[in-house]
Design a protein around this motif. Structure first.
Motif, mmCIF file in Angstrom:
data_model
loop_
_atom_site.group_PDB
_atom_site.id
_atom_site.type_symbol
_atom_site.label_atom_id
_atom_site.label_comp_id
_atom_site.label_asym_id
_atom_site.label_seq_id
_atom_site.Cartn_x
_atom_site.Cartn_y
_atom_site.Cartn_z
ATOM 1 N N LYS A 366 97.605 46.029 62.853
ATOM 2 C CA LYS A 366 98.299 45.237 63.874
ATOM 3 C C LYS A 366 99.817 45.197 63.681
ATOM 4 C CE LYS A 366 94.268 42.197 64.255
ATOM 5 N NZ LYS A 366 93.771 40.817 64.106
ATOM 6 N N ARG A 367 100.335 46.128 62.882
ATOM 7 C CA ARG A 367 101.757 46.055 62.574
ATOM 8 C C ARG A 367 102.609 46.174 63.841
ATOM 9 N NH1 ARG A 367 103.114 51.806 59.575
ATOM 10 N NH2 ARG A 367 101.723 53.128 60.789
ATOM 11 N N GLU A 368 103.766 45.560 63.771
ATOM 12 C CA GLU A 368 104.655 45.481 64.920
ATOM 13 C C GLU A 368 105.089 46.873 65.391
ATOM 14 O OE1 GLU A 368 108.863 43.305 66.184
ATOM 15 O OE2 GLU A 368 108.019 43.042 64.179
ATOM 16 N N GLY A 369 105.091 47.067 66.671
ATOM 17 C CA GLY A 369 105.547 48.326 67.246
ATOM 18 C C GLY A 369 104.437 49.326 67.499
ATOM 19 N N TYR A 370 103.179 48.941 67.193
ATOM 20 C CA TYR A 370 102.054 49.854 67.395
ATOM 21 C C TYR A 370 100.925 49.148 68.125
ATOM 22 C CZ TYR A 370 104.306 53.046 64.128
ATOM 23 O OH TYR A 370 105.192 53.898 63.527
ATOM 24 N N ARG A 371 100.099 49.919 68.766
ATOM 25 C CA ARG A 371 98.923 49.404 69.464
ATOM 26 C C ARG A 371 97.772 50.385 69.271
ATOM 27 N NH1 ARG A 371 99.740 51.194 75.771
ATOM 28 N NH2 ARG A 371 100.982 53.066 75.338
ATOM 29 N N MET A 372 96.564 49.937 69.616
ATOM 30 C CA MET A 372 95.375 50.771 69.488
ATOM 31 C C MET A 372 94.958 51.303 70.857
ATOM 32 S SD MET A 372 94.320 51.040 66.391
ATOM 33 C CE MET A 372 94.880 50.289 64.865
ATOM 34 N N VAL A 373 94.680 52.593 70.927
ATOM 35 C CA VAL A 373 94.147 53.173 72.158
ATOM 36 C C VAL A 373 92.846 53.886 71.822
ATOM 37 C CG1 VAL A 373 96.408 53.452 73.227
ATOM 38 C CG2 VAL A 373 95.445 55.325 71.876
ATOM 39 N N LEU A 374 91.933 53.908 72.770
ATOM 40 C CA LEU A 374 90.647 54.570 72.573
ATOM 41 C C LEU A 374 90.757 56.022 73.026
ATOM 42 C CD1 LEU A 374 87.629 54.341 71.809
ATOM 43 C CD2 LEU A 374 87.181 53.739 74.199
ATOM 44 N N VAL A 375 90.428 56.952 72.139
ATOM 45 C CA VAL A 375 90.436 58.380 72.440
ATOM 46 C C VAL A 375 89.023 58.788 72.830
ATOM 47 C CG1 VAL A 375 90.903 60.694 71.545
ATOM 48 C CG2 VAL A 375 92.294 58.743 70.786
ATOM 49 N N THR A 376 88.892 59.567 73.887
ATOM 50 C CA THR A 376 87.580 59.993 74.352
ATOM 51 C C THR A 376 87.479 61.508 74.375
ATOM 52 O OG1 THR A 376 88.265 59.971 76.673
ATOM 53 C CG2 THR A 376 87.326 57.928 75.782
ATOM 54 N N TYR A 377 86.244 61.991 74.394
ATOM 55 C CA TYR A 377 85.977 63.414 74.566
ATOM 56 C C TYR A 377 86.114 63.777 76.043
ATOM 57 C CZ TYR A 377 84.064 63.469 69.807
ATOM 58 O OH TYR A 377 83.914 63.382 68.444
ATOM 59 N N PRO A 378 86.184 65.063 76.378
ATOM 60 C CA PRO A 378 86.313 65.475 77.784
ATOM 61 C C PRO A 378 85.228 64.908 78.695
ATOM 62 C CG PRO A 378 86.803 67.332 76.353
ATOM 63 C CD PRO A 378 86.327 66.223 75.461
ATOM 64 N N ASP A 379 84.026 64.686 78.140
ATOM 65 C CA ASP A 379 82.943 64.156 78.979
ATOM 66 C C ASP A 379 82.954 62.632 79.070
ATOM 67 O OD1 ASP A 379 82.073 63.382 76.491
ATOM 68 O OD2 ASP A 379 80.198 64.513 76.540
ATOM 69 N N GLY A 380 83.960 62.001 78.457
ATOM 70 C CA GLY A 380 84.094 60.557 78.553
ATOM 71 C C GLY A 380 83.525 59.777 77.384
ATOM 72 N N ARG A 381 82.786 60.431 76.494
ATOM 73 C CA ARG A 381 82.238 59.740 75.321
ATOM 74 C C ARG A 381 83.365 59.293 74.405
ATOM 75 N NH1 ARG A 381 80.045 62.733 71.789
ATOM 76 N NH2 ARG A 381 80.655 64.732 72.682
ATOM 77 N N SER A 383 85.504 58.787 71.122
ATOM 78 C CA SER A 383 85.669 59.535 69.878
ATOM 79 C C SER A 383 86.146 58.625 68.755
ATOM 80 C CB SER A 383 86.663 60.681 70.075
ATOM 81 O OG SER A 383 87.004 61.277 68.830
ATOM 82 N N HIS A 384 87.295 57.973 68.951
ATOM 83 C CA HIS A 384 87.845 57.106 67.921
ATOM 84 C C HIS A 384 89.004 56.310 68.492
ATOM 85 C CE1 HIS A 384 90.455 60.650 67.881
ATOM 86 N NE2 HIS A 384 91.356 59.977 67.216
ATOM 87 N N TYR A 385 89.491 55.357 67.731
ATOM 88 C CA TYR A 385 90.704 54.638 68.082
ATOM 89 C C TYR A 385 91.895 55.316 67.421
ATOM 90 C CZ TYR A 385 88.133 50.665 70.026
ATOM 91 O OH TYR A 385 87.322 49.867 70.792
ATOM 92 N N LYS A 386 93.040 55.203 68.072
ATOM 93 C CA LYS A 386 94.250 55.810 67.522
ATOM 94 C C LYS A 386 95.392 54.799 67.581
ATOM 95 C CE LYS A 386 97.156 59.947 67.828
ATOM 96 N NZ LYS A 386 97.358 61.269 68.500
ATOM 97 N N GLN A 387 96.134 54.728 66.494
ATOM 98 C CA GLN A 387 97.280 53.848 66.416
ATOM 99 C C GLN A 387 98.508 54.590 66.955
ATOM 100 O OE1 GLN A 387 99.021 52.976 62.466
ATOM 101 N NE2 GLN A 387 98.613 50.810 62.886
ATOM 102 N N VAL A 388 99.101 54.076 68.001
ATOM 103 C CA VAL A 388 100.246 54.744 68.620
ATOM 104 C C VAL A 388 101.405 53.768 68.764
ATOM 105 C CG1 VAL A 388 98.789 56.364 69.877
ATOM 106 C CG2 VAL A 388 99.492 54.237 70.972
#
Length: 394
Positions: A366-381, A383-388
């Motif tokens: 949760k560090r300042e300046g970053y957020r979590m986004v959900l990464v998906t496969y091409p079919d919509g499943r 995959s994982h969360y990514k800190q951006v």
């Protein structure tokens, strides 16, 4: 791959060459794969030597090392742990880790290694709240993922392939006619998986009274039983068979029953694997004292993960892809965590028995300046969360 390996001819390596190669291979595995628990016996009680003897067996015959890994059963039924029912980035990381170790060994031993995943999905699926069909689907998708990433690296086997293939329906029916298995958790069964479970317990099952006595008298068995009980209370808390019970004590009683049955089946499955693969390298996702014949491994290579402390490792097993989700940190490293921890909240309001992350890890996510986004496969499943960075564009 099984007992036929006993007939393999010896190679042209000299005894000294065999010893040198064996030593190099064992050192690679020790540094890159073995998980060392608190009371480890790899360096004592002959653990490392027993492992080296099995490596030497393969090297002396100039054949690929055969790793036997009972694993990759099915995703946890608890939605607070994973992103869904399908293999995702967590399984990818495990396969990449296999490749890392395989490449290191290949550099010093030309025949290399094969990984034989003998899925324990149908051994436990009816106890852990997963339908048999879900196990089949997960296994097919995992095998496809492994094959697409690194063809030829991983073989995948199911329980029924060991026990039912090449036998007539009449012979199987006769074999299991006097064997039943308990189903304290409501799941949808398939005839094939159920017959395989019954055949397993008929051929390799042990006496229940023996396990009962060991839980009472043997500290290691007792701790395993308690670990299973706590873990299943967490895993099954939102499952209908547990959720509909009137009290927490009733939930604990159900999970203790499941834990006992899991020990029985685990022993039967271990006996079957040991009988089928007597000389291969038996690795496990559970912490072991590493005195043999089983050796605990870190299923995700250290080069891929950020340092983390796991309540799972403390209480039951090394963090696995089927009980966790993945978060990719901004520095490119990965962490295996319960999905609810990554999200910051639970999908359900039910109590979780697991420990929470240390404050430093919470701040890392949760560090300042970053957020979590959900990464998906091409079919919509998922995959994982990514800190951006909050400055990054989606």
């Amino acid at each position: 791959m099984t007992r036929d390996c006993l007939l393999e001819p010896f190679s042209s390596h000299t005894p000294q060459e065999v010893d040198d190669i064996t030593s190099q291979v064992v050192d690679i595995i020790e540094k890159n794969y073995i998980h060392f628990p608190k009371h480890d016996q790899w360096f004592t009680s002959g653990g490392k030597q027993r492992f080296a003897d099995r490596v030497r067996y393969h090297v002396a015959r100039n054949i690929p090392l055969e790793f036997i890994l009972p694993a990759f059963p099915v995703k946890s039924c608890n939605p607070d742990k994973t992103l869904g029912k399908s293999p995702d980035k967590a399984e990818e990381l495990a396969i990449h880790s296999m490749k890392i170790v395989a490449d290191l060994i290949k550099a010093v031993y030309a025949p290399g290694v094969h990984y034989n995943v003998v899925s324990d999905g149908h051994v436990f699926s009816d106890l852990v709240g997963s339908d048999d069909a879900a196990v089949d689907s997960y296994g097919e998708m995992f095998w496809e993922m492994a094959h697409n990433l690194y063809p030829g690296l991983v073989n995948f086997f199911r329980l029924d392939e060991f026990l039912l293939d090449n036998h007539s329906e009449d012979s199987i029916a006769k074999l299991i006619s006097n064997t039943t298995v308990e189903h304290p958790v409501a799941t949808e069964l398939t005839a094939n998986a159920e017959n395989a479970r019954r055949a397993l317990m008929c051929l390799f099952g042990c006496d229940e009274s023996t396990v009962t006595k060991e839980i009472k008298d043997d500290p290691e068995t007792r701790n395993l039983y308690r670990g299973f009980s706590r873990f299943m209370l967490e895993d099954l808390y939102e499952h209908k068979s547990c959720k509909n019970l009137p009290s927490k004590s009733a939930k604990k009683k159900l999970c203790s029953q499941v834990a006992f049955l899991m020990i029985l089946r685990n022993r039967a499955y271990s006996a079957m694997v040991e009988w089928l693969f007597p000389l291969q390298l038996r690795i496990s996702i559970h912490p072991h004292p590493n005195r043999g014949p089983k050796y605990g491994i870190n299923i995700i290579h250290s080069s891929l993960v950020a340092a983390q402390r796991s309540s799972e490792e403390k209480n039951f097993h090394i963090p696995t892809p089927w009980h966790n989700a993945v978060v990719e940190l901004a520095d490119g490293k990965f962490m295996l965590l319960h999905s609810k921890v990554i999200r910051g909240s639970s999908v359900h309001a039910g109590e979780m028995a697991c420990e929470q992350l240390e404050l430093s890890q919470q701040l890392l996510l949760k560090r300042e300046g970053y957020r979590m986004v959900l990464v998906t496969y091409p079919d919509g499943r998922p995959s994982h969360y990514k800190q951006v960075s909050t400055m990054s564009k989606l």
